[in-house]
Design a protein around this motif. Structure first.
Motif, mmCIF file in Angstrom:
data_model
loop_
_atom_site.group_PDB
_atom_site.id
_atom_site.type_symbol
_atom_site.label_atom_id
_atom_site.label_comp_id
_atom_site.label_asym_id
_atom_site.label_seq_id
_atom_site.Cartn_x
_atom_site.Cartn_y
_atom_site.Cartn_z
ATOM 1 N N LEU A 33 45.545 38.719 34.530
ATOM 2 C CA LEU A 33 44.998 38.023 33.358
ATOM 3 C C LEU A 33 45.294 36.520 33.449
ATOM 4 O O LEU A 33 44.426 35.675 33.203
ATOM 5 N N PHE A 34 46.529 36.195 33.842
ATOM 6 C CA PHE A 34 46.915 34.782 33.970
ATOM 7 C C PHE A 34 46.011 34.087 34.986
ATOM 8 O O PHE A 34 45.564 32.968 34.778
ATOM 9 N N ALA A 52 43.020 34.964 35.869
ATOM 10 C CA ALA A 52 41.660 34.833 35.324
ATOM 11 C C ALA A 52 41.581 33.640 34.377
ATOM 12 O O ALA A 52 40.640 32.841 34.447
ATOM 13 N N LEU A 53 42.591 33.512 33.510
ATOM 14 C CA LEU A 53 42.591 32.380 32.570
ATOM 15 C C LEU A 53 42.685 31.060 33.334
ATOM 16 O O LEU A 53 42.032 30.075 32.985
ATOM 17 N N SER A 81 41.497 30.459 36.133
ATOM 18 C CA SER A 81 40.266 30.170 36.885
ATOM 19 C C SER A 81 39.141 29.660 35.984
ATOM 20 O O SER A 81 38.082 29.274 36.473
#
Lengths: 209, 192
Positions: A53-54, A56-57, A59
């Motif tokens: 998740l980190f 993805a955020l 990116s």
């Protein structure tokens, strides 16, 4: 293995994983958590999933700022200053000015018509002329100011308002005060013209026809 | 431009002396951060521009009360995030639908920077991913969105977040924990 399974159950959604990823654990707590992590599949899974998740955020691309953004902000600063100084928006004053001008224009016109029709012949011409001239000049100034004010209001975020320096505000207010005085003067003449109508006609020897 | 070389403190001091150009330079330094913050918080580009503009105008008005021995960024973020949260309350739009109109979706997609080196299908997949992630962030409850924003994009510490949001440290931790879990659950299918 049973111990690990029990831990896996209690560790589901462990808040400590968040603190660990945010580097918010003390040295001792961190070491203790790492030791726990090594033998807890639930926390390992939580860590892996939050890390994804980190990533993805991280990116998420940044959007370009609208062109001329900073200039647009700077252009509005005089307005902000005026609002801060006077405690109410400049635009409200401009609308007030426009409304007052309209009122003054109507009243002046009525006053002049009343004077011409009812008292014109009995008043000293020089004095009357100067009064007309003053009222007309004021009306003219007010009209042009009103036109400017309305033009400004029509242009959202227009340059005109931004160019109004704060020092012109007192001038605007003073001119409004003058408008009120002129309007009151005009009213006074309307009242007088009505009240004095009969005696003047009598004095001048005019009949009612 | 000479003002580009000045420190933040010097720009603030000059602004307070009446130099509007100095404030313009300050805006240029933070416009990207503030605009993008508002964009992620609202999911709407137009609203983001208005909110970012309002943030700077409020900052200008309140600059006299800013304590210059403290960092400027969290102070500015506080103004911005509160404006975004209030905007949300006024609009009463807590949820952003995944079935957004096509025109809007295209607008969003058009904002992403094209990567010339990648194959078209890779570019498309990445744009889809970005748009979806943006929507999911914007669909979080406002308080959750705020902590995600401040932690992941502005990289504030827990302590700084507590100050910006004016809530206890424990609330920040709890909100962040729940916000991440909610967001993770919603985008899990994309994370692989």
């Amino acid at each position: 293995m049973r111990g690990t399974r029990e831990e896996a159950m209690t560790c589901r959604g462990n808040e400590e994983v968040n603190l660990y990823l945010d580097n918010a654990l003390g040295e001792e707590e961190r070491a203790r958590f790492e030791a726990h992590l090594a033998r807890c599949p639930a926390c390992q899974e939580e860590l892996a999933s939050l890390s994804r998740l980190f990533a993805a955020l991280g990116s998420l691309e940044t959007a370009p700022v609208p062109a001329g953004f900073a200039q647009e902000v700077v252009k509005q600063l005089p307005m902000v200053e005026a609002q801060a100084r006077w405690g109410f928006p400049l635009r409200a004053i401009l609308v007030g000015q426009a409304a007052l001008t309209l009122l003054l224009l109507i009243l002046s016109r009525q006053a002049l018509l009343a004077l011409y029709h009812r008292l014109g012949a009995s008043l000293p011409q020089g004095w009357l002329f100067s009064l007309f001239a003053a009222a007309a000049a004021r009306a003219q100034v007010s009209t042009s100011m009103a036109r400017q004010a309305i033009g400004e209001l029509a242009r959202i975020g227009g340059e005109y308002a931004a160019r109004w320096p704060t020092l012109e505000l007192p001038a605007l207010i003073a001119s409004n005060a003058l408008s009120i005085m002129a309007a009151l003067l005009a009213l006074w003449f309307i009242v007088n013209a009505t009240l004095l109508r009969a005696p003047v006609r009598q004095r001048n020897g005019l009949n009612g026809s | 431009m000479a003002q580009g070389e000045l420190t933040e403190g010097e720009l603030i001091a000059r602004t307070l002396e009446g130099d509007k150009g100095a404030f313009g330079a300050l805006v240029q330094r933070y416009e990207g951060a503030i605009f993008n913050m508002a964009y992620r918080m609202t999911g709407q580009r137009e609203a983001a521009r208005d909110l970012a503009q309002e943030t700077f105008l409020r900052a200008y008005r309140a600059l006299g009360s800013f304590q210059q021995d403290k960092p400027f960024a969290p102070w500015l973020y506080r103004i911005a995030i509160n404006l975004c949260l209030n905007w949300q309350k006024k609009r009463r739009l807590p949820q952003v639908s995944l079935d957004l109109p096509l025109a809007t979706a295209e607008g969003e997609v058009a904002l992403e920077l094209p990567d010339e080196t990648a194959a078209p299908e890779v570019v498309f997949a990445r744009r889809e991913f970005q748009a979806r992630l943006r929507q999911e962030i914007a669909a979080l409850p406002p308080d959750f969105r705020a902590v995600i924003e401040l932690r992941h994009f502005e990289e504030l510490s827990y302590q700084e977040m507590a100050q910006v949001l004016d809530v206890p440290l424990s609330t920040v931790k709890t909100r962040l924990f729940r916000a991440r879990r909610m967001l993770r659950d919603r985008v899990e299918d994309m994370l692989g």
